[in-house]
Motif scaffolding. Structure first.
Motif, PDB file in Angstrom:
ATOM      1  N   LEU A  23       0.812  -1.208   0.000  1.00 56.25           N
ATOM      2  CA  LEU A  23       0.000   0.000   0.000  1.00 56.25           C
ATOM      3  C   LEU A  23       0.850   1.264   0.000  1.00 56.25           C
ATOM      4  CD1 LEU A  23      -2.882   1.003  -0.037  1.00 56.25           C
ATOM      5  CD2 LEU A  23      -2.860   1.006   2.457  1.00 56.25           C
ATOM      6  N   ASP A  24       1.987   1.263   0.715  1.00 51.29           N
ATOM      7  CA  ASP A  24       2.822   2.456   0.725  1.00 51.29           C
ATOM      8  C   ASP A  24       3.555   2.647  -0.605  1.00 51.29           C
ATOM      9  OD1 ASP A  24       4.310   0.188   1.185  1.00 51.29           O
ATOM     10  OD2 ASP A  24       5.815   1.208   2.401  1.00 51.29           O
ATOM     11  N   GLU A  25       3.503   1.660  -1.469  1.00 51.92           N
ATOM     12  CA  GLU A  25       4.111   1.775  -2.798  1.00 51.92           C
ATOM     13  C   GLU A  25       3.080   2.085  -3.885  1.00 51.92           C
ATOM     14  OE1 GLU A  25       7.664  -1.521  -2.086  1.00 51.92           O
ATOM     15  OE2 GLU A  25       5.714  -2.127  -2.883  1.00 51.92           O
ATOM     16  N   GLU A  26       1.870   2.418  -3.447  1.00 51.48           N
ATOM     17  CA  GLU A  26       0.792   2.636  -4.411  1.00 51.48           C
ATOM     18  C   GLU A  26       1.119   3.775  -5.378  1.00 51.48           C
ATOM     19  OE1 GLU A  26      -4.038   3.553  -4.459  1.00 51.48           O
ATOM     20  OE2 GLU A  26      -2.928   3.391  -2.561  1.00 51.48           O
ATOM     21  N   GLU A  27       1.650   4.865  -4.841  1.00 53.12           N
ATOM     22  CA  GLU A  27       1.945   6.005  -5.705  1.00 53.12           C
ATOM     23  C   GLU A  27       3.076   5.688  -6.682  1.00 53.12           C
ATOM     24  OE1 GLU A  27       2.867  10.801  -5.509  1.00 53.12           O
ATOM     25  OE2 GLU A  27       2.902   9.606  -3.680  1.00 53.12           O
ATOM     26  N   VAL A  28       4.087   4.978  -6.197  1.00 51.99           N
ATOM     27  CA  VAL A  28       5.181   4.583  -7.087  1.00 51.99           C
ATOM     28  C   VAL A  28       4.643   3.727  -8.227  1.00 51.99           C
ATOM     29  CG1 VAL A  28       7.320   3.260  -7.249  1.00 51.99           C
ATOM     30  CG2 VAL A  28       6.922   4.728  -5.286  1.00 51.99           C
ATOM     31  N   ARG A  29       3.803   2.792  -7.884  1.00 55.01           N
ATOM     32  CA  ARG A  29       3.238   1.893  -8.898  1.00 55.01           C
ATOM     33  C   ARG A  29       2.387   2.662  -9.910  1.00 55.01           C
ATOM     34  NH1 ARG A  29      -1.272  -2.775  -7.962  1.00 55.01           N
ATOM     35  NH2 ARG A  29      -0.673  -4.167  -9.670  1.00 55.01           N
ATOM     36  N   ARG A  30       1.568   3.593  -9.413  1.00 54.62           N
ATOM     37  CA  ARG A  30       0.700   4.357 -10.320  1.00 54.62           C
ATOM     38  C   ARG A  30       1.529   5.229 -11.265  1.00 54.62           C
ATOM     39  NH1 ARG A  30      -0.697   9.260 -10.744  1.00 54.62           N
ATOM     40  NH2 ARG A  30       0.277   9.836  -8.764  1.00 54.62           N
TER      41      ARG A  30
END
Length: 869
Positions: free
Chosen positions: A411-418
């Motif tokens: 979840l804390d990597e959501e922005e990186v993934r997006r």
């Protein structure tokens, strides 16, 4: 073989003037000329079978687009649409250069001053110096010597101390970390409230718990958070050391200026004989200059960044958003460090794209976020997109890392993934970059991970549940986020489908998509749309966007050429949900015409294969829906798409013909459509009628005699129309003539307004003169004319006007038909031997080759001539 490039599909007659100027058969040309139409990327669009501008059809071949013919590459400079404006970050690197010049000048003067003092003053006049001068020289040497020799280390500390964490610095020291850790485990809400004022306590508590988990799982320390000494708390945290060194340097410089000015102001007190006085004057002067340069450097930095707000301006111009200052601050220190450590020109070689590429390769999440944010912003900017995508696309390590990020599910990597998915989507929009992305091992599987809906088996892309990850279990990167509140899968689904859509423009990528296990089933799953949502007049565009993208991807897959396309069409047809999902859209999607058009396009592509025809016919109601749309739709484009789907469905398919003939009034409706004002409707109605007459079998032969009532309209079209309408009218005439004799045909000619039989025969001859060579836009034109000529000769019995046929053989010889047939015999092509085409590959070969038909016509006309003699 010589190829002559023709006009775009839909632009009038390609060589009508040229062909019409040739009389008779003429000499046989030494080579074959084909009018080649380029296939435009995505050109099938909503224009399947229309013959309109920029459209192609399965009933005509198209040539694959070459990489350089409009594949969409931006201008060579970053300023593509910005009128030649320079990249804004050049102002930051220029500032770093100027500051480095001042710093190196100060360091050089300081080094000279240090050497002068140690060698001359302390080495030669140490015993003669007054106590005041001795201590002044000593303090200045210690302070400035430490500053000069530790400057590079101070820069290193400052660089590492640059605040890059987006979490707000919750874990700034080991002691604070353990205190928060204990509080968070005991009472998460209270720990969050104590950590900051106001806001949603529960949300902050969950954020802090995620930070705790990320900190514990991280295998390496983050430099700004390292406590250098145990039990010292925040005092000896690395980011504090950088600030401390900076203030000590300022204190040293001010002390040096004060002492130098004081001694120079009272230069009369400088004691000593001979050369001691000039030596002291030179020392204090050099110390003043060195400290002044350093202070001027600091003042210039403060002026540019705090007063002129240079970093803020550059951030705004680069459109870096809320975290632009963090990114540019780090970028400046990188450039400045390079200028100080090496040549002063090393820093100006940096740019934000290369800087971002280095950061995404980092092992720390906050640095990865900064890097991928910069790339995402630049890739979506009209001014910088072209240069950014070219630079990233030619860096294999960067592309691999971006593709790898698509698999990150914490979840804390959501922005990186997006952000990574956004950049990959932009990269896939360029043909060369798309090939590089798909060439990475496991890239298709990484993209497929974006299609996860959080519900197990893929159902629909329309309503992915809202999900949130709680607690430490969210930190596992190898597993999908558990169901909860907050992790919204829909944006990632849309990005994944968009990437696949762009990759599917390439033939090889379509094969890779088809070979990825389970991917095609997931894509088909997104085509499901509930009747309630389709009928909802207030539905937003975002709610149907996933269905639209999925339909576009499936359409591109079933339109793929060659053996790859055949395999994909069969695999799509084998999926038990495909046609059912399309049927729902056709039945309930009146408010979403674009979805209905895409659905009919998919059905058209599937109907190219026998398995697809069987699946469509075997799914109840699909044929009825297509007929209803074709006859009743007020949307011209949608009706055209439905007509093409029906025409493909009945082609060489007795089952397809039987499904259409189940409707009692279908023949009357089709005959009526032949007199419609719209060319597309007439075209597809004639195609359907021709296939019904040719492939329905003996069971429906008597019923199909009713089609003869359409003959006057078809003959009229033969006399006045051109291009595709003319081609299909000739084909339908040939099939209708199987139900009548020569005498009836002559009567129908008069009903159509044709003056006499000679006028009709001359029209056939003029068509062959016009199309002396195979033409890609009407590949069956000459075949249908020759077939009609054969029927005329066989129906007239070789007579000269005393029978029902009206002596067509004699008329054909008089208009030069024999020479025309001989010319055609030398220009036949495989192009004229197929019903439909998948790109340049023919599908559904005619039972009799065109060359055999021409030979039969020559034998008939020559035999009749010999018999008459």
């Amino acid at each position: 073989m010589k190829y002559k490039k023709g006009r775009d599909a839909g632009g009038g007659e390609s060589n009508g003037d040229d062909g019409g100027s040739r009389k008779g058969g003429g000499d046989v040309p030494p080579s074959i000329q084909l009018d080649i139409m380029e296939h435009r990327a995505g050109g099938r669009g909503s224009g399947l079978g229309t013959g309109g501008p920029r459209s192609t059809s399965f009933f005509e071949p198209w040539r694959e687009q070459t990489p350089g013919s409009g594949s969409g590459h931006g201008s060579s400079g970053r300023s593509g649409g910005g009128g030649g404006r320079e990249p804004p970050e050049k102002r930051v690197t220029l500032l770093a250069l100027r500051l480095a010049v001042l710093e190196k000048a100060a360091s050089g003067v300081g080094m000279l001053d240090f050497m002068w003092a140690t060698v001359v003053l302390l080495g030669g006049f140490a015993s003669a110096l007054t106590i005041t001068d001795f201590w002044c020289v000593t303090v200045i040497l210690v302070g400035e010597g430490a500053r000069v020799f530790s400057r590079s280390h101070e820069l290193e500390w400052q660089h590492h101390a640059t605040q890059t964490s987006t979490a707000g610095g919750a874990l700034r020291s080991s002691s604070r970390f353990f205190r928060h850790f204990v509080r968070a485990m005991a009472d998460p809400a209270a720990a969050a409230v104590n950590g900051g004022g106001g806001g949603d306590a529960r949300a902050r508590a969950e954020m802090f718990q995620r930070q705790v988990v990320a900190f514990v799982k991280q295998r390496a320390w983050h430099a700004p958070d390292v406590s250098l000494l145990p039990y010292t708390g925040w005092v000896f945290v690395s980011r504090k050391i950088g600030r401390l060194l900076s203030w000590l340097q300022l204190l040293s410089a001010f002390t040096c200026v004060a002492l130098s000015l004081m001694r120079l102001w009272k230069h009369g007190d400088l004691g000593g004989d001979g050369n001691m006085r000039p030596a002291l004057l030179l020392f204090y002067t050099l110390a003043l200059v060195e400290a002044s340069l350093f202070l001027f450097e600091k003042a210039y930095w403060i002026w540019k960044c705090s007063v002129c707000r240079l970093l803020q301006q550059v951030s705004d111009e680069c459109e870096l958003g809320a975290y632009g200052l963090v990114s540019l601050n780090r970028f400046f220190y990188d450039a400045y460090s390079r200028c100080i450590a090496g040549s002063i020109f090393d820093g100006i070689k940096m740019d934000l794209v290369s800087f971002a590429e280095d950061l995404i390769l980092s092992d720390f999440l906050d640095e990865q976020i900064i890097g991928v944010r910069i790339l995402e912003r630049f890739a979506n900017s009209d001014r910088s997109a072209a240069d950014t995508l070219r630079k990233v696309g030619t860096s294999p390590r960067s592309v691999e890392r971006l593709v790898e990020m698509l698999n990150w599910k914490r979840l804390d990597e959501e922005e990186v993934r997006r952000c990574a998915a956004e950049v990959v989507s932009k990269l896939a929009g360029k043909r060369q970059n798309a090939l590089r992305v798909s060439a990475i091992p496991g890239s298709i599987e990484s993209i497929m991970s974006l299609l996860h809906t959080g519900r197990g088996p893929p159902m629909s892309g329309m309503h992915p549940p809202q999900q949130l990850v709680h607690g430490a279990a969210a930190a596992d990167r190898e597993t999908s986020p558990p169901a909860g509140r907050g992790y919204d899968h829909l944006p990632f689904n849309l990005l994944g489908l968009r990437i696949l859509k762009k990759l599917a423009r390439d033939h090889d990528n379509c094969g890779k998509i088809g070979n990825a296990r389970g991917l095609l089933a997931k894509i088909v799953g997104f085509t499901e749309a509930s009747p309630a949502l389709l009928r909802n007049p207030h539905v937003t565009d975002s709610q149907v966007r996933a269905v639209k993208l999925a339909l576009q991807v499936v359409k591109m897959l079933v339109s793929t050429t060659g053996n790859t396309g055949k395999a994909l069409r069969e695999e799509v047809a084998e999926n038990v949900f495909t046609v059912s999902n399309l049927r729902h859209i056709l039945r309930y999607g009146q408010q979403h015409r674009e979805l209905q058009k895409l659905s009919t396009d998919v059905l058209t592509g599937m109907a190219m294969e026998d398995s697809g025809k069987d699946t469509i016919v075997g799914t109840g109601g699909v044929v009825k829906l297509l007929l209803s749309i074709f006859f009743n739709s007020q949307d011209t484009d949608l009706g055209r798409e439905a007509g093409e789907a029906l025409a493909m469905l009945v082609l060489e398919s007795e089952a397809g013909c039987a499904a259409i003939l189940k409707r009692d009034d279908v023949l009357d409706q089709l005959v009526s459509a032949l007199q419609d004002d719209g060319d597309a409707r007439r075209l597809n109605a004639a195609r359907v009628l021709r296939s019904l007459c040719a492939y329905s079998g003996e069971k429906h032969r008597e019923r199909l005699r009713a089609v003869t009532k359409a003959l006057p309209a078809v003959l009229h079209a033969t006399m006045v129309d051109s291009d595709k309408i003319l081609e299909v009218s000739l084909g339908l005439t040939t099939e209708i003539c199987r139900f009548i004799d020569g005498q009836r045909f002559a009567a129908e000619l008069r009903s159509a307004g044709v003056a006499d039989e000679r006028a009709y025969v001359e029209r056939l001859a003029s068509i062959l003169r016009q199309y002396r060579y195979p033409e890609i836009r009407v590949p069956r034109m000459r075949r249908f004319v020759v077939q009609q000529v054969i029927w005329l000769m066989t129906s007239s019995g070789g007579g000269r006007g005393d029978d029902g046929g009206g002596g067509y053989v004699e008329l054909l010889r008089e208009v030069g038909m024999e020479r025309l047939l001989q010319s055609i015999a030398d220009t036949t092509s495989e192009l004229e031997c197929y019903h439909v085409f998948s790109g340049s590959v023919g599908i559904g070969k005619h039972r009799e080759s065109f060359s055999a038909i021409v030979d039969s016509a020559l034998e008939l006309i020559a035999g009749s001539s010999d018999g008459g003699a």
